[in-house]
Write an enzyme that holds these catalytic residues in place. Structure first.
Site, PDB file in Angstrom:
ATOM      1  N   GLN A  10       3.774  -0.532   4.941  1.00 19.24           N
ATOM      2  CA  GLN A  10       4.627  -1.624   4.489  1.00 19.24           C
ATOM      3  C   GLN A  10       4.659  -2.723   5.549  1.00 19.24           C
ATOM      4  O   GLN A  10       4.910  -2.451   6.717  1.00 19.24           O
ATOM      5  CB  GLN A  10       6.045  -1.136   4.193  1.00 19.24           C
ATOM      6  CG  GLN A  10       6.128  -0.109   3.098  1.00 19.24           C
ATOM      7  CD  GLN A  10       5.734  -0.652   1.728  1.00 19.24           C
ATOM      8  OE1 GLN A  10       5.508  -1.836   1.529  1.00 19.24           O
ATOM      9  NE2 GLN A  10       5.633   0.232   0.769  1.00 19.24           N
ATOM     10  N   TYR A  39       0.053  10.977  -3.360  1.00 16.99           N
ATOM     11  CA  TYR A  39      -0.360   9.662  -2.861  1.00 16.99           C
ATOM     12  C   TYR A  39       0.373   9.421  -1.541  1.00 16.99           C
ATOM     13  O   TYR A  39       0.983   8.386  -1.322  1.00 16.99           O
ATOM     14  CB  TYR A  39      -0.068   8.551  -3.874  1.00 16.99           C
ATOM     15  CG  TYR A  39      -0.524   8.881  -5.280  1.00 16.99           C
ATOM     16  CD1 TYR A  39      -1.839   8.646  -5.680  1.00 16.99           C
ATOM     17  CD2 TYR A  39       0.352   9.434  -6.209  1.00 16.99           C
ATOM     18  CE1 TYR A  39      -2.260   8.957  -6.967  1.00 16.99           C
ATOM     19  CE2 TYR A  39      -0.057   9.744  -7.493  1.00 16.99           C
ATOM     20  CZ  TYR A  39      -1.362   9.507  -7.870  1.00 16.99           C
ATOM     21  OH  TYR A  39      -1.780   9.815  -9.148  1.00 16.99           O
ATOM     22  N   GLU A  62      -3.507  13.014  -0.702  1.00 17.98           N
ATOM     23  CA  GLU A  62      -3.910  11.615  -0.532  1.00 17.98           C
ATOM     24  C   GLU A  62      -5.429  11.548  -0.590  1.00 17.98           C
ATOM     25  O   GLU A  62      -6.103  12.390   0.006  1.00 17.98           O
ATOM     26  CB  GLU A  62      -3.400  11.107   0.822  1.00 17.98           C
ATOM     27  CG  GLU A  62      -3.974   9.812   1.307  1.00 17.98           C
ATOM     28  CD  GLU A  62      -3.714   8.645   0.382  1.00 17.98           C
ATOM     29  OE1 GLU A  62      -4.663   7.890   0.106  1.00 17.98           O
ATOM     30  OE2 GLU A  62      -2.566   8.476  -0.071  1.00 17.98           O
ATOM     31  N   ASP A 108       4.100   7.988  -4.775  1.00 10.77           N
ATOM     32  CA  ASP A 108       4.013   6.596  -4.329  1.00 10.77           C
ATOM     33  C   ASP A 108       2.586   6.121  -4.572  1.00 10.77           C
ATOM     34  O   ASP A 108       1.817   5.915  -3.638  1.00 10.77           O
ATOM     35  CB  ASP A 108       4.396   6.493  -2.846  1.00 10.77           C
ATOM     36  CG  ASP A 108       4.406   5.051  -2.345  1.00 10.77           C
ATOM     37  OD1 ASP A 108       4.389   4.118  -3.167  1.00 10.77           O
ATOM     38  OD2 ASP A 108       4.426   4.863  -1.115  1.00 10.77           O
ATOM     39  N   CYS A 135       5.313  -0.137  -6.501  1.00  8.70           N
ATOM     40  CA  CYS A 135       5.240  -1.554  -6.151  1.00  8.70           C
ATOM     41  C   CYS A 135       4.849  -2.407  -7.352  1.00  8.70           C
ATOM     42  O   CYS A 135       4.681  -3.609  -7.217  1.00  8.70           O
ATOM     43  CB  CYS A 135       4.251  -1.769  -5.007  1.00  8.70           C
ATOM     44  SG  CYS A 135       2.549  -1.329  -5.419  1.00  8.70           S
TER      45      CYS A 135
END
Length: 178
Positions: A10, A39, A62, A108, A135
């Site tokens: 971020q 993720y 991931e 995420d 997002c």
């Protein structure tokens, strides 16, 4: 947390920290023995939950191999003994990932959302709660329609103004099993 030079993190650290604290707070309202962090990137959300409970088992999935290596380093640096991270695509490995009544799921995904089979798989799981960080509102709604059609309902929604004066923001949706 360490992040590879070309890795994702971020860009607004204050809001990113607020988001991580919100994920931990949501986990703490109904803690389980295990977190499966889908993720997971460099492991921020799962490892932050483990900081509050040293006996918590964390499994991160991931697709980025370099991110997984950094997640392992971050787990060691944070002193989280019960953390495992795997370099795999979530959508290709749902048969191998176990979600039980003792599992909180954190997701995420990237802006494109989850692979099409993942929301269906999550919807059919026994996990008591899913903490969905997104997002992109469009892919979030798409995925939630599938997850909420079967066994889950929305408990809370919170948004985070990650990029002030833009249309971009992060959302945390807490889902509970019916």
């Amino acid at each position: 947390f360490e992040v590879p030079a070309d890795g994702f993190y971020q860009v607004n650290p204050e809001v990113g920290e607020e988001l991580a604290k919100a994920v931990v707070a949501a986990f703490r309202t109904a803690p389980t023995a295990e977190v499966v962090d889908l993720y997971s990137g460099v492991g921020v959300f799962g490892l932050c939950c483990a900081a509050a409970d040293r006996n918590l088992r964390v499994t991160g999935i991931e697709s980025g191999r370099q991110a997984v290596e950094f997640a392992k380093k971050n787990a060691a640096a944070q002193g989280v003994a019960h953390a495992r991270f795997f370099a795999e695509e979530v959508g290709r490995n749902t048969r191998r990932i176990r979600l039980t009544r003792e599992t909180t799921v954190i997701v995420d995904p990237p802006r494109g959302g989850m692979e099409p089979n993942v929301p269906r798989w999550l919807a059919a799981s026994d996990a008591p709660r899913i903490l969905y960080v997104s997002c992109d509102p469009a892919t979030l709604v798409r995925d939630l329609k599938t997850i909420c059609a079967v066994n889950y309902e929305i408990e809370s929604v919170r948004w985070f103004n990650m990029f002030p004066r833009t249309a971009r923001f992060e959302t945390l949706v807490v889902l509970k099993h019916r």
